[in-house]
Motif scaffolding. Structure first.
Motif, PDB file in Angstrom:
ATOM      1  N   PHE A 352      -4.296  -1.048  -2.085  1.00 46.67           N
ATOM      2  CA  PHE A 352      -4.604  -0.887  -0.768  1.00 46.67           C
ATOM      3  C   PHE A 352      -4.361   0.760  -0.706  1.00 46.67           C
ATOM      4  O   PHE A 352      -5.155   1.853  -0.072  1.00 46.67           O
ATOM      5  CB  PHE A 352      -4.500  -1.715   0.134  1.00 46.67           C
ATOM      6  CG  PHE A 352      -4.812  -1.387   1.807  1.00 46.67           C
ATOM      7  CD1 PHE A 352      -5.585  -1.322   2.850  1.00 46.67           C
ATOM      8  CD2 PHE A 352      -3.507  -0.365   2.321  1.00 46.67           C
ATOM      9  CE1 PHE A 352      -5.887  -0.543   3.410  1.00 46.67           C
ATOM     10  CE2 PHE A 352      -3.565   0.229   3.573  1.00 46.67           C
ATOM     11  CZ  PHE A 352      -4.772  -0.288   4.310  1.00 46.67           C
ATOM     12  N   PHE A 353      -3.319   1.408  -0.632  1.00 46.79           N
ATOM     13  CA  PHE A 353      -2.533   2.440  -0.216  1.00 46.79           C
ATOM     14  C   PHE A 353      -2.711   3.718  -1.134  1.00 46.79           C
ATOM     15  O   PHE A 353      -3.390   4.829  -0.138  1.00 46.79           O
ATOM     16  CB  PHE A 353      -0.884   2.467   0.291  1.00 46.79           C
ATOM     17  CG  PHE A 353       0.054   1.538   1.224  1.00 46.79           C
ATOM     18  CD1 PHE A 353       0.081   1.549   2.274  1.00 46.79           C
ATOM     19  CD2 PHE A 353       0.241   0.108   0.723  1.00 46.79           C
ATOM     20  CE1 PHE A 353       0.070   0.701   3.374  1.00 46.79           C
ATOM     21  CE2 PHE A 353       0.783  -0.618   1.522  1.00 46.79           C
ATOM     22  CZ  PHE A 353       0.549  -0.197   3.125  1.00 46.79           C
ATOM     23  N   GLN A 354      -3.337   3.448  -2.473  1.00 46.70           N
ATOM     24  CA  GLN A 354      -4.038   4.378  -3.658  1.00 46.70           C
ATOM     25  C   GLN A 354      -4.926   4.354  -2.567  1.00 46.70           C
ATOM     26  O   GLN A 354      -5.420   6.415  -2.081  1.00 46.70           O
ATOM     27  CB  GLN A 354      -3.805   3.659  -4.612  1.00 46.70           C
ATOM     28  CG  GLN A 354      -2.602   3.774  -4.786  1.00 46.70           C
ATOM     29  CD  GLN A 354      -1.575   2.227  -4.673  1.00 46.70           C
ATOM     30  OE1 GLN A 354      -2.183   1.557  -4.337  1.00 46.70           O
ATOM     31  NE2 GLN A 354      -0.947   1.591  -6.270  1.00 46.70           N
ATOM     32  N   LEU A 355      -5.964   3.705  -2.184  1.00 47.36           N
ATOM     33  CA  LEU A 355      -7.061   3.632  -1.950  1.00 47.36           C
ATOM     34  C   LEU A 355      -7.669   4.803  -0.279  1.00 47.36           C
ATOM     35  O   LEU A 355      -7.895   5.396   0.006  1.00 47.36           O
ATOM     36  CB  LEU A 355      -8.295   2.841  -1.405  1.00 47.36           C
ATOM     37  CG  LEU A 355      -8.731   1.674  -2.812  1.00 47.36           C
ATOM     38  CD1 LEU A 355      -9.224   0.522  -2.452  1.00 47.36           C
ATOM     39  CD2 LEU A 355      -9.768   3.080  -3.885  1.00 47.36           C
ATOM     40  N   THR A 356      -6.409   4.234   0.595  1.00 47.80           N
ATOM     41  CA  THR A 356      -6.685   5.276   1.941  1.00 47.80           C
ATOM     42  C   THR A 356      -5.925   6.493   1.264  1.00 47.80           C
ATOM     43  O   THR A 356      -6.585   8.037   1.854  1.00 47.80           O
ATOM     44  CB  THR A 356      -5.510   4.070   2.568  1.00 47.80           C
ATOM     45  OG1 THR A 356      -5.841   3.011   2.645  1.00 47.80           O
ATOM     46  CG2 THR A 356      -5.924   4.832   4.387  1.00 47.80           C
ATOM     47  N   PHE A 357      -5.282   6.504   0.465  1.00 47.69           N
ATOM     48  CA  PHE A 357      -4.740   8.136   0.636  1.00 47.69           C
ATOM     49  C   PHE A 357      -5.908   8.667  -0.491  1.00 47.69           C
ATOM     50  O   PHE A 357      -6.592   9.953  -0.161  1.00 47.69           O
ATOM     51  CB  PHE A 357      -3.261   8.492  -0.268  1.00 47.69           C
ATOM     52  CG  PHE A 357      -3.263   9.593  -0.745  1.00 47.69           C
ATOM     53  CD1 PHE A 357      -2.481   9.945   0.033  1.00 47.69           C
ATOM     54  CD2 PHE A 357      -3.272   9.889  -2.044  1.00 47.69           C
ATOM     55  CE1 PHE A 357      -1.411  11.153  -0.511  1.00 47.69           C
ATOM     56  CE2 PHE A 357      -2.892  11.566  -2.829  1.00 47.69           C
ATOM     57  CZ  PHE A 357      -2.395  11.968  -1.925  1.00 47.69           C
ATOM     58  N   PHE A 361      -7.956  12.063   1.593  1.00 51.17           N
ATOM     59  CA  PHE A 361      -8.153  13.233   0.254  1.00 51.17           C
ATOM     60  C   PHE A 361      -9.499  13.833   0.404  1.00 51.17           C
ATOM     61  O   PHE A 361      -9.668  14.877   0.065  1.00 51.17           O
ATOM     62  CB  PHE A 361      -7.330  13.362  -1.418  1.00 51.17           C
ATOM     63  CG  PHE A 361      -7.913  14.228  -2.309  1.00 51.17           C
ATOM     64  CD1 PHE A 361      -6.892  15.760  -1.697  1.00 51.17           C
ATOM     65  CD2 PHE A 361      -8.322  13.787  -3.240  1.00 51.17           C
ATOM     66  CE1 PHE A 361      -7.375  16.237  -3.288  1.00 51.17           C
ATOM     67  CE2 PHE A 361      -9.041  15.219  -4.006  1.00 51.17           C
ATOM     68  CZ  PHE A 361      -8.539  16.274  -3.833  1.00 51.17           C
ATOM     69  N   ASN A 362     -10.277  12.826   0.751  1.00 47.09           N
ATOM     70  CA  ASN A 362     -11.520  13.301   0.164  1.00 47.09           C
ATOM     71  C   ASN A 362     -12.405  13.377   1.122  1.00 47.09           C
ATOM     72  O   ASN A 362     -13.439  14.718   1.449  1.00 47.09           O
ATOM     73  CB  ASN A 362     -12.661  11.659  -0.158  1.00 47.09           C
ATOM     74  CG  ASN A 362     -12.112  10.978  -1.291  1.00 47.09           C
ATOM     75  OD1 ASN A 362     -11.276  12.356  -2.481  1.00 47.09           O
ATOM     76  ND2 ASN A 362     -13.025  10.232  -1.982  1.00 47.09           N
ATOM     77  N   VAL A 363     -11.496  13.319   2.115  1.00 51.85           N
ATOM     78  CA  VAL A 363     -12.167  14.239   3.640  1.00 51.85           C
ATOM     79  C   VAL A 363     -11.694  15.387   3.691  1.00 51.85           C
ATOM     80  O   VAL A 363     -12.560  16.580   4.124  1.00 51.85           O
ATOM     81  CB  VAL A 363     -11.100  13.080   4.676  1.00 51.85           C
ATOM     82  CG1 VAL A 363     -12.005  13.832   6.163  1.00 51.85           C
ATOM     83  CG2 VAL A 363     -12.310  12.136   5.297  1.00 51.85           C
ATOM     84  N   CYS A 364     -10.642  15.739   3.505  1.00 54.71           N
ATOM     85  CA  CYS A 364      -9.982  17.200   3.084  1.00 54.71           C
ATOM     86  C   CYS A 364     -10.518  18.037   2.586  1.00 54.71           C
ATOM     87  O   CYS A 364     -10.812  18.926   2.205  1.00 54.71           O
ATOM     88  CB  CYS A 364      -8.451  16.936   2.944  1.00 54.71           C
ATOM     89  SG  CYS A 364      -7.452  16.139   3.957  1.00 54.71           S
TER      90      CYS A 364
END
Length: 568
Positions: A352-357, A361-364
């Motif tokens: 979960f936390f890896q996916l959230t990061f 990152f994709n947004v930025c």
């Protein structure tokens, strides 16, 4: 032929003498006469004039900005010193907004029309802060207030029409650090103000009559002190009531306890005033110059070759497509089997936390690519593919967290990350539109979306619903994490928690401990007692300045129970 300087031969002989040879015992002294148009004298006078003008401007600026900054600093210290969650917070927010509005109106004659959305939402966050006892919410509320106030400041002092996303970021960055760099300004300009006042005072000294009056008053006071003391003693011996009154007055004067020289609260309060004063003064001073901010926000940077971003983002997009395929067929459709010893909840938590990061990152990454690289159709479509993959990852992350919550119930962090997923999904929607439509106001869209969603999140008081949900699950499963319920959640959750432990509050259970030779409460009753004491202490610590609605509601709820006095 001779003249007043001697014969021609004598003059020629004098000129031919070597420079290192003395012609007489007395050396001639040459004095440079100051001419009327001497450039050195003119430069000195011009410098003095420039220094005088500079001092005059500094003193005038200090006289204009210092009173308002000092008054604001006092209000800030009264509202905020050792008061992170009290009712003083919204008053401080209002004072801050008015402080900037006042000087914008003073400098420009009329304040620019500012977005009412910023003012209203900033005040709402200040009000919500004094209605919660949750530390994470308090810190995030203050961060939100800080950011919204910064944007409000930029819109007051600058024409932000047409500003890009990066222009807002750079403007806020330079404004903050510019204010920090100008924190010495009040000392420098204050010194100029005092020097100017002293110079004016020296030019207009006190007249002799005023001096005589002041001297006469001082002499009268010095003479009156021993006379009054003797008269008080005589009158005290003549009347009992006067003796009692004067005796109490003298005792209070003689035995008056002076405050500690190094009182931490006193120095902390004064330090808060000083920091608020120098930063507020420095920020207004820097914003008034504002050349740096105007140049940086107006500067158009050279955009890089888009093929750099295309080659890099294409590889990233390929990896994302493979990952997305696994998520669709494996996690959502259940086509893949989990390794031995894995449950869906454990599998969900692991990634979960890896996916959230990665989603963040994709947004930025998309924002940076659109801002720093030249427009290119291929790059736009790759960014669109990455945005689509990000949506699948967000769904996967949310699905994983829901699976995990179904087994291990709610905590603040789990609720917050679900909210963060919703924020990233809405943000990515605006970014996708921005990819193909450059005139789309992406900054305003992100600002409004995050602000509205966060106000809804913090106003809901998540701890209340976390406790309510966990208690309902405990009633079904006959088990609950009591330590988390009583000690990890804030007093926002006090109402459902106290209702759940009503029996333990009104009828605490205990046993006789033979080893300690005294009556002791059971573990659960002892924990509930500590929880009730925590509520009572929080309520007792409140005053008119630090009043908090969450603590008040918890205290009011606790008083509704019939608590045995011997046990509590």
């Amino acid at each position: 032929m001779e003249n007043m300087y001697g014969s021609l031969q004598e003059q020629q002989a004098f000129l031919n003498v070597p420079k290192n040879q003395e012609t007489s015992t007395t050396k001639p002294v040459y004095v440079e006469r100051p001419m009327l148009n001497n450039p050195k004298v003119q430069q000195s006078e011009e410098q003095k004039k420039a220094e005088a003008e500079k001092m005059e401007k500094s003193a005038q600026w200090f006289k204009t900005v210092a009173p308002g900054s000092f008054l604001y600093a006092i209000v800030y210290a009264i509202c905020m010193y050792k008061n992170p969650e009290g009712i003083g917070v919204p008053f401080c927010v209002g004072a801050t907004l008015y402080f900037f509005y006042y000087y914008a109106k003073k400098f420009y004659g009329t304040a620019r029309k500012c977005d009412m959305f910023l003012m209203i939402t900033t005040v709402i966050l200040g009000v919500i802060t004094c209605t919660t006892n949750s530390e994470p919410l308090i810190y995030m509320n203050k961060l939100g207030i800080f950011l919204l106030t910064g944007i409000y400041l930029l819109e007051l002092f600058f024409y932000v029409t047409g500003w890009s996303f990066m222009a807002y970021v750079k403007g806020g960055w330079y404004a903050f650090w510019g204010g920090v760099s100008m924190m010495v300004a009040p000392f420098v300009e204050g010194s100029a103000f005092l020097k100017l006042m002293k110079a004016k005072k020296d030019k207009a000294p006190m007249d002799e009559k005023t001096k005589e009056k002041l001297l006469a008053i001082i002499v009268g006071i010095v003479v009156a002190i021993p006379v009054v003391f003797v008269l008080v003693l005589l009158l005290a011996s003549a009347d009992f009531y006067f003796r009692e009154m004067s005796g109490n007055l003298i005792d209070s004067i003689l035995y008056w306890e002076t405050p500690e020289l190094f009182n931490r609260d006193l120095f902390g309060f004064l330090g808060t005033i000083l920091v608020a004063f120098v930063f507020g003064y420095g920020l207004i001073t820097y914003i008034n110059t504002k050349d740096t901010i105007v140049k940086e926000t107006a500067r158009k940077g050279i955009k890089a070759n888009p093929y750099i971003a295309i080659s890099c983002s294409a590889m990233i997009a390929f990896v994302y497509l493979v990952f997305v395929g696994i998520q669709i067929f494996g996690l959502f459709m259940g086509a893949l089997t989990l390794p031995d010893g894995y449950t869906y909840a454990e599998y969900a938590r692991q990634g979960f936390f890896q996916l959230t990061f990665v989603c963040f990152f994709n947004v930025c990454m998309v924002l940076v690519c659109m801002a720093c690289f030249e427009d290119n159709t291929v790059l736009k479509w790759i960014m669109a593919v990455i945005s689509a993959c990000t949506y699948v990852m967000l769904v996967s992350a949310a699905y994983r967290m829901i699976l995990y919550i179904s087994v291990y119930h709610l905590t603040f962090l789990r609720v917050f990350v679900l909210w963060a997923i919703a924020v990233m999904a809405i943000t990515m929607l605006g970014i996708t539109v921005f990819i193909f439509k450059k005139e789309f106001p992406i900054f305003k869209y992100i600002l409004v979306s995050i602000t509205v969603l966060y106000i809804g999140f913090t106003a809901a008081h998540p701890d209340f619903w976390i406790a309510k949900y966990n208690i309902e699950q405990a009633n079904k499963e006959e088990g609950i994490d009591e330590y988390h319920l009583l000690f990890n959640l804030s007093l926002d959750a006090a109402v459902p928690v106290l209702d759940y432990y009503e029996e333990s509050i009104e009828n605490p259970k205990g046993y006789y401990n033979e080893y300690l030779e005294k009556y002791c409460l059971t573990d659960i009753s002892a924990r509930v007692k500590d929880y009730c004491i925590r509520i009572e202490e929080a309520e007792e610590e409140m005053n008119a300045r630090t009043f908090n609605f969450s603590k008040a509601v918890a205290g009011y709820k606790l008083k509704q129970y019939d608590i045995p006095q011997d046990d509590m």
